[in-house]
Design a protein around this motif. Structure first.
Motif, PDB file in Angstrom:
ATOM      1  N   THR A   6      23.318  99.859  50.843  1.00 35.99           N
ATOM      2  CA  THR A   6      24.760 100.081  50.917  1.00 35.99           C
ATOM      3  C   THR A   6      25.086 101.500  50.481  1.00 35.99           C
ATOM      4  O   THR A   6      24.542 102.004  49.497  1.00 35.99           O
ATOM      5  N   THR A   7      26.001 102.128  51.238  1.00 34.58           N
ATOM      6  CA  THR A   7      26.459 103.468  50.891  1.00 34.58           C
ATOM      7  C   THR A   7      27.887 103.651  51.401  1.00 34.58           C
ATOM      8  O   THR A   7      28.311 102.935  52.318  1.00 34.58           O
ATOM      9  N   ASP A   8      28.610 104.572  50.822  1.00 33.58           N
ATOM     10  CA  ASP A   8      30.000 104.840  51.217  1.00 33.58           C
ATOM     11  C   ASP A   8      30.109 106.158  51.964  1.00 33.58           C
ATOM     12  O   ASP A   8      29.349 107.096  51.705  1.00 33.58           O
ATOM     13  N   ARG A   9      31.084 106.208  52.854  1.00 33.32           N
ATOM     14  CA  ARG A   9      31.410 107.429  53.587  1.00 33.32           C
ATOM     15  C   ARG A   9      32.933 107.542  53.659  1.00 33.32           C
ATOM     16  O   ARG A   9      33.623 106.568  53.959  1.00 33.32           O
ATOM     17  N   ARG A  75      37.888 105.127  52.842  1.00 31.25           N
ATOM     18  CA  ARG A  75      36.520 105.119  52.320  1.00 31.25           C
ATOM     19  C   ARG A  75      35.857 103.877  52.895  1.00 31.25           C
ATOM     20  O   ARG A  75      36.278 102.761  52.637  1.00 31.25           O
ATOM     21  N   THR A  77      32.510 101.447  53.535  1.00 25.55           N
ATOM     22  CA  THR A  77      31.248 101.006  52.968  1.00 25.55           C
ATOM     23  C   THR A  77      30.366 100.515  54.106  1.00 25.55           C
ATOM     24  O   THR A  77      30.769  99.634  54.872  1.00 25.55           O
ATOM     25  N   CYS A  98      36.200  98.437  54.763  1.00 26.71           N
ATOM     26  CA  CYS A  98      37.101  99.308  54.011  1.00 26.71           C
ATOM     27  C   CYS A  98      37.684  98.408  52.937  1.00 26.71           C
ATOM     28  O   CYS A  98      38.513  97.532  53.237  1.00 26.71           O
TER      29      CYS A  98
END
Length: 141
Positions: A6-9, A75, A77, A98
């Motif tokens: 998992t990562t956010d952008r 943001r 995920t 989101c």
């Protein structure tokens, strides 16, 4: 138990059309960044496998389903889940949120490929073992 990466952008201005809504080619560029980050996180950064070992992980199949629009400033995920590991390919499923709201999903097949020959190759043993560690354990018979 399924293990996901998992990562956010952040959705930037350049990722959106004139209305401020995410532009789908930008979504795919973000997704490619998530894939690249995944490979680095598991110990196989692209700059090393591509330049030093001369193999890569091209996408050979990709499907996407968009549920709700995303907007400039959101943001997102990205949840990447490995669902299948073959001799020379892997399948990953993507869920993009989101907050708690589902925005889009995708299914992607990547293949191990020799870059100089442009042919598929089996996963190196250590890479395959690492990818298999992301699959849920199967109950013993």
């Amino acid at each position: 138990m399924t293990v996901s990466y998992t990562t956010d952008r952040m959705l930037h201005f350049g990722d959106c059309d004139i209305s401020g809504t995410a532009y789908y080619p930008a979504y795919l560029n973000l997704l490619n960044g998530v894939i690249e980050e995944f490979w680095s996180a598991i110990g196989y950064p692209w700059h090393e496998i591509i330049w030093k070992e001369r193999w890569g992980t091209p996408t050979v199949h990709l499907t996407c389903d968009f549920s709700k629009p995303s907007f400039f400033g959101d943001r997102l995920t990205f949840e990447l889940t490995v669902t299948k590991v073959g001799k020379s390919s892997m399948t990953v499923e993507h869920k993009v949120l989101c907050g708690d709201e589902h925005r889009w999903s995708g299914k992607q097949v990547l293949a191990a490929s020799w870059l100089d020959k442009h042919t598929s190759m089996p996963w190196p043993d250590d890479v395959r073992a690492k990818l298999l560690s992301f699959l849920p354990e199967q109950p013993s018979a």
